[in-house]
Design a protein around this motif. Structure first.
Motif, PDB file in Angstrom:
ATOM      1  N   GLN A   1      48.848  65.478  19.012  1.00  0.00           N
ATOM      2  CA  GLN A   1      48.331  66.293  17.912  1.00  0.00           C
ATOM      3  C   GLN A   1      48.081  67.724  18.379  1.00  0.00           C
ATOM      4  N   ARG A   2      47.450  67.868  19.573  1.00  0.00           N
ATOM      5  CA  ARG A   2      47.204  69.215  20.097  1.00  0.00           C
ATOM      6  C   ARG A   2      48.517  69.950  20.307  1.00  0.00           C
ATOM      7  N   GLY A   3      49.515  69.261  20.830  1.00  0.00           N
ATOM      8  CA  GLY A   3      50.827  69.873  21.030  1.00  0.00           C
ATOM      9  C   GLY A   3      51.447  70.307  19.719  1.00  0.00           C
ATOM     10  N   ALA A   4      51.309  69.455  18.692  1.00  0.00           N
ATOM     11  CA  ALA A   4      51.858  69.808  17.381  1.00  0.00           C
ATOM     12  C   ALA A   4      51.139  71.026  16.818  1.00  0.00           C
ATOM     13  N   VAL A   5      49.815  71.068  16.988  1.00  0.00           N
ATOM     14  CA  VAL A   5      49.050  72.220  16.498  1.00  0.00           C
ATOM     15  C   VAL A   5      49.476  73.483  17.238  1.00  0.00           C
ATOM     16  N   LEU A   6      49.646  73.370  18.551  1.00  0.00           N
ATOM     17  CA  LEU A   6      50.086  74.538  19.328  1.00  0.00           C
ATOM     18  C   LEU A   6      51.479  74.989  18.901  1.00  0.00           C
ATOM     19  N   LEU A   7      52.355  74.022  18.659  1.00  0.00           N
ATOM     20  CA  LEU A   7      53.706  74.356  18.217  1.00  0.00           C
ATOM     21  C   LEU A   7      53.676  75.040  16.849  1.00  0.00           C
ATOM     22  N   GLN A   8      52.844  74.504  15.950  1.00  0.00           N
ATOM     23  CA  GLN A   8      52.713  75.126  14.629  1.00  0.00           C
ATOM     24  C   GLN A   8      52.172  76.543  14.759  1.00  0.00           C
ATOM     25  N   ALA A   9      51.189  76.734  15.637  1.00  0.00           N
ATOM     26  CA  ALA A   9      50.625  78.075  15.838  1.00  0.00           C
ATOM     27  C   ALA A   9      51.680  79.024  16.383  1.00  0.00           C
ATOM     28  N   ALA A  10      52.500  78.536  17.315  1.00  0.00           N
ATOM     29  CA  ALA A  10      53.556  79.388  17.880  1.00  0.00           C
ATOM     30  C   ALA A  10      54.567  79.768  16.800  1.00  0.00           C
ATOM     31  N   VAL A  11      54.923  78.814  15.948  1.00  0.00           N
ATOM     32  CA  VAL A  11      55.878  79.104  14.870  1.00  0.00           C
ATOM     33  C   VAL A  11      55.277  80.107  13.897  1.00  0.00           C
ATOM     34  N   ARG A  12      53.985  79.890  13.524  1.00  0.00           N
ATOM     35  CA  ARG A  12      53.328  80.843  12.614  1.00  0.00           C
ATOM     36  C   ARG A  12      53.270  82.230  13.236  1.00  0.00           C
ATOM     37  N   MET A  13      52.965  82.290  14.541  1.00  0.00           N
ATOM     38  CA  MET A  13      52.901  83.574  15.224  1.00  0.00           C
ATOM     39  C   MET A  13      54.276  84.266  15.184  1.00  0.00           C
ATOM     40  N   HIS A  14      55.334  83.496  15.393  1.00  0.00           N
ATOM     41  CA  HIS A  14      56.681  84.060  15.352  1.00  0.00           C
ATOM     42  C   HIS A  14      57.007  84.584  13.957  1.00  0.00           C
ATOM     43  N   ILE A  15      56.637  83.814  12.932  1.00  0.00           N
ATOM     44  CA  ILE A  15      56.903  84.238  11.547  1.00  0.00           C
ATOM     45  C   ILE A  15      56.137  85.520  11.234  1.00  0.00           C
ATOM     46  N   VAL A  16      54.859  85.551  11.612  1.00  0.00           N
ATOM     47  CA  VAL A  16      54.042  86.743  11.357  1.00  0.00           C
ATOM     48  C   VAL A  16      54.609  87.935  12.108  1.00  0.00           C
ATOM     49  N   LYS A  17      55.037  87.706  13.346  1.00  0.00           N
ATOM     50  CA  LYS A  17      55.602  88.800  14.153  1.00  0.00           C
ATOM     51  C   LYS A  17      56.871  89.344  13.507  1.00  0.00           C
ATOM     52  N   SER A  18      57.747  88.452  13.051  1.00  0.00           N
ATOM     53  CA  SER A  18      58.986  88.914  12.426  1.00  0.00           C
ATOM     54  C   SER A  18      58.681  89.640  11.111  1.00  0.00           C
ATOM     55  N   GLU A  19      57.704  89.150  10.345  1.00  0.00           N
ATOM     56  CA  GLU A  19      57.304  89.851   9.115  1.00  0.00           C
ATOM     57  C   GLU A  19      56.755  91.234   9.450  1.00  0.00           C
ATOM     58  N   TYR A  20      55.954  91.298  10.516  1.00  0.00           N
ATOM     59  CA  TYR A  20      55.386  92.592  10.932  1.00  0.00           C
ATOM     60  C   TYR A  20      56.504  93.566  11.279  1.00  0.00           C
ATOM     61  N   PHE A  21      57.504  93.083  12.017  1.00  0.00           N
ATOM     62  CA  PHE A  21      58.608  93.974  12.395  1.00  0.00           C
ATOM     63  C   PHE A  21      59.422  94.409  11.171  1.00  0.00           C
ATOM     64  N   LYS A  22      59.593  93.505  10.196  1.00  0.00           N
ATOM     65  CA  LYS A  22      60.298  93.887   8.964  1.00  0.00           C
ATOM     66  C   LYS A  22      59.521  94.972   8.229  1.00  0.00           C
ATOM     67  N   ILE A  23      58.210  94.754   8.088  1.00  0.00           N
ATOM     68  CA  ILE A  23      57.374  95.737   7.379  1.00  0.00           C
ATOM     69  C   ILE A  23      57.357  97.060   8.139  1.00  0.00           C
ATOM     70  N   LYS A  24      57.238  96.968   9.476  1.00  0.00           N
ATOM     71  CA  LYS A  24      57.223  98.181  10.292  1.00  0.00           C
ATOM     72  C   LYS A  24      58.541  98.937  10.151  1.00  0.00           C
ATOM     73  N   SER A  25      59.644  98.205  10.150  1.00  0.00           N
ATOM     74  CA  SER A  25      60.955  98.826   9.998  1.00  0.00           C
ATOM     75  C   SER A  25      61.076  99.494   8.632  1.00  0.00           C
ATOM     76  N   ALA A  26      60.606  98.797   7.585  1.00  0.00           N
ATOM     77  CA  ALA A  26      60.659  99.375   6.240  1.00  0.00           C
ATOM     78  C   ALA A  26      59.778 100.611   6.162  1.00  0.00           C
ATOM     79  N   ALA A  27      58.590 100.552   6.789  1.00  0.00           N
ATOM     80  CA  ALA A  27      57.688 101.710   6.771  1.00  0.00           C
ATOM     81  C   ALA A  27      58.304 102.881   7.534  1.00  0.00           C
ATOM     82  N   THR A  28      58.930 102.584   8.663  1.00  0.00           N
ATOM     83  CA  THR A  28      59.585 103.638   9.445  1.00  0.00           C
ATOM     84  C   THR A  28      60.711 104.268   8.639  1.00  0.00           C
ATOM     85  N   THR A  29      61.496 103.425   7.971  1.00  0.00           N
ATOM     86  CA  THR A  29      62.595 103.936   7.137  1.00  0.00           C
ATOM     87  C   THR A  29      62.043 104.814   6.017  1.00  0.00           C
ATOM     88  N   ALA A  30      60.975 104.341   5.368  1.00  0.00           N
ATOM     89  CA  ALA A  30      60.374 105.125   4.281  1.00  0.00           C
ATOM     90  C   ALA A  30      59.800 106.426   4.813  1.00  0.00           C
TER      91      ALA A  30
END
Length: 121
Positions: free
Chosen positions: A62-91
């Motif tokens: 269970q702890r491993g699954a929670v850690l894996l879920q956290a890592a996936v969420r962190m990756h998703i948030v990071k990629s969203e941040y980079f998309k938003i940052k890229s859009a903001a830079t472009t704007a």
């Protein structure tokens, strides 16, 4: 009389042997039952230990699954941040370009107006 004494002695010895055999059998049964009780206690102890280890393994999964879920969420948030940052830079870059165009246009217009006023003089 001697034969009678010998026979009574023999029957007495036979009784003693039977009694000893019966007591030995009782002792063997006691030892056997004690062994069974100890074996059952060891089996219960091992069963508890196996159950504890199984539960521990389940919690680790269970702890491993929670850690894996956290890592996936962190990756998703990071990629969203980079998309938003890229859009903001472009704007931002577009806004800077627009400002530069407006500035140049204003300078040209002012230059044209100055040239026109100078030529009128």
């Amino acid at each position: 009389l001697i034969q009678s004494l010998v026979r009574s002695r023999q029957s007495y010895m036979e009784l003693l042997r039977r009694r000893q055999a019966r007591e030995d059998g009782i002792e063997r049964m006691k030892h056997f039952s004690a062994t069974l009780i100890q074996s059952a206690a060891r089996a219960r102890k091992c069963s508890k230990e196996v159950s504890r280890l199984r539960h521990e393994r389940y919690r680790a999964r269970q702890r491993g699954a929670v850690l894996l879920q956290a890592a996936v969420r962190m990756h998703i948030v990071k990629s969203e941040y980079f998309k938003i940052k890229s859009a903001a830079t472009t704007a931002n870059n577009a806004a800077v370009k627009v400002q530069a165009f407006v500035r140049r246009a204003l300078i040209r217009h002012e230059l044209a107006a100055f040239t026109l006023a100078a030529s009128a003089i």
